[in-house]
Write an enzyme that holds these catalytic residues in place. Structure first.
Site, short mmCIF file in Angstrom:
data_model
loop_
_atom_site.label_atom_id
_atom_site.label_comp_id
_atom_site.label_asym_id
_atom_site.label_seq_id
_atom_site.Cartn_x
_atom_site.Cartn_y
_atom_site.Cartn_z
CG ASP A 78 -7.31 -3.14 -3.15
OD1 ASP A 78 -8.00 -2.36 -2.45
OD2 ASP A 78 -6.07 -3.10 -3.19
CG HIS A 82 -5.82 -2.16 0.34
ND1 HIS A 82 -5.17 -1.92 -0.85
CD2 HIS A 82 -5.20 -1.39 1.28
CE1 HIS A 82 -4.20 -1.04 -0.64
NE2 HIS A 82 -4.19 -0.71 0.63
CB SER A 132 -0.96 -0.03 1.19
OG SER A 132 -1.97 0.93 1.05
#
Length: 306
Positions: free
Chosen positions: A246, A274, A129
């Site tokens: 996601d 995610h 991320s």
């Protein structure tokens, strides 16, 4: 006197801390600190640096180094693994007056890498991320230091204005609701994962002003497309892992990266949102390890041929 809310939260955070402590013991990691120019980094490591590349792992927004504890379970015990608390997160120095744009975070990570001497030889860099955005930019700026790069649903890419991720970012910028963000990151919010997320949320709650500042910095005009702007400079063999479901960062970003980074491969994970390291730790660890070994085998082959 304890309020009902406090009584409700207390078992949750205690259970979270017990779970993290237990996992650290089971994984055999050692929590360490290193300081440079008044800035203190916290990380945990396992194994010792040797002939094979070390692995440096960078977590995402609102998490810390412990997010990797499930994934590294499958890593060989002798593989040198370093999981870092990103700038301002966990036990690493938190400065409210400092910028937390991608460029500043990359500079801080480079500062850390030089402290324990991780970069006299190339290492394998893993980022998830926000950590994936930082990892990608790091690989673009310091190519000689990176033997391989693994990006797990990284932020910092540019999408069409009507994409899900653009809408999600706009909503988050307006509310900056950490609870909503964390819940949105799971495809299947089972009891164990929700317990962990509540623990992370309780950990960051006292520092909410910092996380608001950090989120605004990384989603600012200066920073939000920084991986997109640097991806054509990445030369290291690159692995891209993304959850097909996601809802935080659009999975189409995998194609964007793969079409630009020449030596890259993509793994799309079924039934995964995610938070890959939480939802699919075994599958993601398997991909990470297979890719790491393939890159290392190639390096050894080149050395033998010379």
């Amino acid at each position: 006197m304890l309020t009902f809310v406090t009584m409700y939260r207390l078992p949750s955070i205690l259970m979270f801390r017990i779970m993290i402590w237990y996992k650290r013991q089971k994984r055999g990691v050692a929590v360490k600190h290193v300081e440079h120019d008044g800035y203190r980094f916290c990380y945990f490591s396992r194994g010792e640096a040797g002939p094979q590349p070390s692995v440096l792992m960078l977590h995402g927004f609102a998490f810390n180094k412990d997010i990797w504890l499930n994934a590294i379970k499958l890593f060989p015990q002798d593989l040198h693994v370093v999981c870092l608390d990103m700038p301002g997160d966990g036990e690493t120095t938190r400065l409210l007056g400092e910028s937390y744009t991608a460029a500043v975070q990359v500079a801080r990570i480079h500062q850390f890498v030089e402290c324990p001497g991780l970069n006299p030889k190339p290492f394998h860099l893993v980022g998830f991320s926000m950590g994936g955005m930082v990892a990608g930019i790091y690989a673009a700026r310091y190519p000689s230091e990176i033997s391989g790069l693994s990006l797990l649903c990284p932020s910092g890419l540019q999408y069409p204005e009507d994409s899900n991720v653009t809408k999600c970012l706009k909503e988050l910028q307006q509310s900056i609701n950490l609870h909503s963000f964390l819940k949105l990151g799971l495809y299947h919010p089972n009891i164990a994962n929700m317990q962990l997320l509540r623990g992370y949320l309780e950990d960051v709650r006292p520092h909410q002003s910092f996380f608001i500042q950090c989120f605004l910095d990384i989603s600012s005009t200066k920073s939000k497309y920084s991986l997109h702007d640097n991806m054509n400079k990445i030369r290291a063999p690159t692995q891209i892992i993304w959850g097909k479901e996601d809802k935080v960062i659009d999975p189409s970003g995998a194609k964007v990266l793969a079409s630009t980074i020449p030596n890259s491969q993509v793994h799309m994970l079924e039934n995964c949102g995610h938070f890959i390291a939480l939802e699919r730790p075994r599958k993601s660890a398997k991909h990470l390890l297979e890719f790491y070994n393939s890159v290392y085998d190639r390096i050894r082959g080149l050395h033998k041929s010379h």
